[in-house]
Scaffold this motif. Structure first.
Motif, PDB file in Angstrom:
ATOM      1  N   UNK A 278      19.462-107.859  83.844  1.00  9.40           N
ATOM      2  CA  UNK A 278      18.588-107.250  84.958  1.00  9.40           C
ATOM      3  C   UNK A 278      17.586-106.413  84.500  1.00  9.40           C
ATOM      4  N   UNK A 279      16.375-106.444  84.968  1.00 14.39           N
ATOM      5  CA  UNK A 279      15.309-105.369  84.742  1.00 14.39           C
ATOM      6  C   UNK A 279      15.042-104.199  85.814  1.00 14.39           C
ATOM      7  N   UNK A 280      15.685-103.238  85.585  1.00 18.82           N
ATOM      8  CA  UNK A 280      15.571-102.001  86.568  1.00 18.82           C
ATOM      9  C   UNK A 280      14.651-100.936  86.027  1.00 18.82           C
ATOM     10  N   UNK A 281      13.477-100.896  86.819  1.00 24.62           N
ATOM     11  CA  UNK A 281      12.521 -99.839  86.674  1.00 24.62           C
ATOM     12  C   UNK A 281      12.656 -98.784  87.698  1.00 24.62           C
ATOM     13  N   UNK A 282      12.667 -97.550  87.409  1.00 27.88           N
ATOM     14  CA  UNK A 282      12.722 -96.492  88.143  1.00 27.88           C
ATOM     15  C   UNK A 282      11.495 -95.662  88.514  1.00 27.88           C
TER      16      UNK A 282
ATOM     17  N   UNK B 131      10.389 -81.161  90.462  1.00 29.68           N
ATOM     18  CA  UNK B 131      11.195 -80.357  89.271  1.00 29.68           C
ATOM     19  C   UNK B 131      11.253 -81.254  88.123  1.00 29.68           C
ATOM     20  N   UNK B 132      10.744 -80.449  87.064  1.00 29.21           N
ATOM     21  CA  UNK B 132      10.746 -80.775  85.613  1.00 29.21           C
ATOM     22  C   UNK B 132      12.037 -81.368  85.061  1.00 29.21           C
ATOM     23  N   UNK B 133      13.002 -80.570  85.623  1.00 30.96           N
ATOM     24  CA  UNK B 133      14.557 -80.625  85.120  1.00 30.96           C
ATOM     25  C   UNK B 133      15.047 -82.050  85.723  1.00 30.96           C
ATOM     26  N   UNK B 134      14.763 -82.284  87.137  1.00 26.53           N
ATOM     27  CA  UNK B 134      15.008 -83.627  87.655  1.00 26.53           C
ATOM     28  C   UNK B 134      14.441 -84.887  86.793  1.00 26.53           C
ATOM     29  N   UNK B 135      13.200 -84.642  86.216  1.00 23.78           N
ATOM     30  CA  UNK B 135      12.804 -85.662  85.587  1.00 23.78           C
ATOM     31  C   UNK B 135      13.394 -85.854  84.350  1.00 23.78           C
ATOM     32  N   UNK B 136      13.513 -84.723  83.650  1.00 23.74           N
ATOM     33  CA  UNK B 136      14.446 -84.926  82.595  1.00 23.74           C
ATOM     34  C   UNK B 136      15.829 -85.309  82.702  1.00 23.74           C
ATOM     35  N   UNK B 137      16.606 -85.307  83.835  1.00 19.56           N
ATOM     36  CA  UNK B 137      17.999 -85.736  84.040  1.00 19.56           C
ATOM     37  C   UNK B 137      17.576 -87.125  84.303  1.00 19.56           C
ATOM     38  N   UNK B 138      16.463 -87.575  84.936  1.00 20.40           N
ATOM     39  CA  UNK B 138      16.230 -88.989  85.433  1.00 20.40           C
ATOM     40  C   UNK B 138      16.211 -89.846  84.108  1.00 20.40           C
ATOM     41  N   UNK B 139      15.604 -89.387  82.936  1.00 19.66           N
ATOM     42  CA  UNK B 139      15.537 -89.706  81.626  1.00 19.66           C
ATOM     43  C   UNK B 139      16.929 -90.055  80.826  1.00 19.66           C
ATOM     44  N   UNK B 140      17.806 -88.960  81.171  1.00 17.13           N
ATOM     45  CA  UNK B 140      19.058 -88.983  80.620  1.00 17.13           C
ATOM     46  C   UNK B 140      19.793 -90.291  81.338  1.00 17.13           C
ATOM     47  N   UNK B 141      19.773 -90.318  82.507  1.00 13.85           N
ATOM     48  CA  UNK B 141      20.361 -91.187  83.345  1.00 13.85           C
ATOM     49  C   UNK B 141      19.917 -92.473  83.047  1.00 13.85           C
ATOM     50  N   UNK B 142      18.576 -92.760  82.743  1.00 13.27           N
ATOM     51  CA  UNK B 142      17.945 -93.944  82.394  1.00 13.27           C
ATOM     52  C   UNK B 142      18.464 -94.625  81.103  1.00 13.27           C
ATOM     53  N   UNK B 143      18.626 -93.806  80.237  1.00 12.54           N
ATOM     54  CA  UNK B 143      19.073 -93.936  78.905  1.00 12.54           C
ATOM     55  C   UNK B 143      20.684 -94.369  78.805  1.00 12.54           C
ATOM     56  N   UNK B 144      21.326 -93.847  79.612  1.00  9.54           N
ATOM     57  CA  UNK B 144      22.778 -93.940  79.753  1.00  9.54           C
ATOM     58  C   UNK B 144      23.160 -95.463  80.409  1.00  9.54           C
ATOM     59  N   UNK B 145      22.118 -95.995  81.397  1.00  7.67           N
ATOM     60  CA  UNK B 145      22.381 -97.146  82.159  1.00  7.67           C
ATOM     61  C   UNK B 145      21.715 -98.129  81.496  1.00  7.67           C
ATOM     62  N   UNK B 146      20.706 -97.918  80.695  1.00  3.63           N
ATOM     63  CA  UNK B 146      19.849 -99.162  80.113  1.00  3.63           C
ATOM     64  C   UNK B 146      18.741 -99.365  80.836  1.00  3.63           C
ATOM     65  N   UNK B 147      18.185 -98.372  81.871  1.00  2.00           N
ATOM     66  CA  UNK B 147      16.928 -98.748  82.743  1.00  2.00           C
ATOM     67  C   UNK B 147      16.043 -99.246  81.799  1.00  2.00           C
ATOM     68  N   UNK B 148      14.793-100.280  82.236  1.00  2.00           N
ATOM     69  CA  UNK B 148      13.884-100.373  81.506  1.00  2.00           C
ATOM     70  C   UNK B 148      12.882 -99.519  81.041  1.00  2.00           C
TER      71      UNK B 148
END
Length: 152
Positions: free
Chosen positions: A1-5, A12-29
């Protein structure tokens, strides 16, 4: 599956940073930073992402409608993460496409009505407690994990 966020108007810059860590962990495209969401060069994004901003593809675009139009041309199913009378429970949503773009809205205001209307579907996370919402990064992690695992 190809998931884009699509992170639209996340303040919040901290929320953006956390989104990147989540995306990395889950294999988000890819993460698309739209509207006034901070970019990957912001010091707080870098600090919170812990290098995930380098391992996850991203792009920045101020015009959210341009982003959605492009993704629709590429045959993505646009799925808005928002509590709305049209929303379908995350555990009941069925998306036939292997290409999903998960649209996130501002931490306080959510996804504006005009953008909800642009989505192919809206989805919500069923809550057990008194509160009706979660932090945007937590909600994204739950929704992304569920969407990815529904496709397996």
């Amino acid at each position: 599956m190809n998931l884009v966020i699509i992170a639209h108007n996340i303040r919040s810059a901290e929320n953006i940073g956390s989104l990147f860590r989540t995306a990395d962990a889950l294999g988000v495209a890819k993460i698309i930073l739209a509207g006034y969401s901070p970019g990957i060069d912001h010091p707080k994004v870098k600090k919170t992402a812990l290098g995930a901003e380098e391992s996850v593809k991203s792009e920045q675009e101020t015009d959210i409608l341009k982003v959605l139009e492009k993704l629709k041309r590429e045959e993505y199913h646009i799925l808005g993460l928002e509590l709305d009378e049209r929303s379908i429970s995350l555990d009941e949503i069925k998306v036939s496409s292997d290409k999903i773009a998960l649209l996130l809205g501002n931490e306080v205001e959510g996804i504006p009505n005009y953008l909800r209307d642009e989505c192919d579907s809206l989805v919500y996370i069923p809550m057990q407690g008194a509160k009706e919402s979660l932090n945007v990064t937590i909600a994204t992690a739950i929704a992304s994990y569920q969407l990815i695992n529904n496709r397996k």
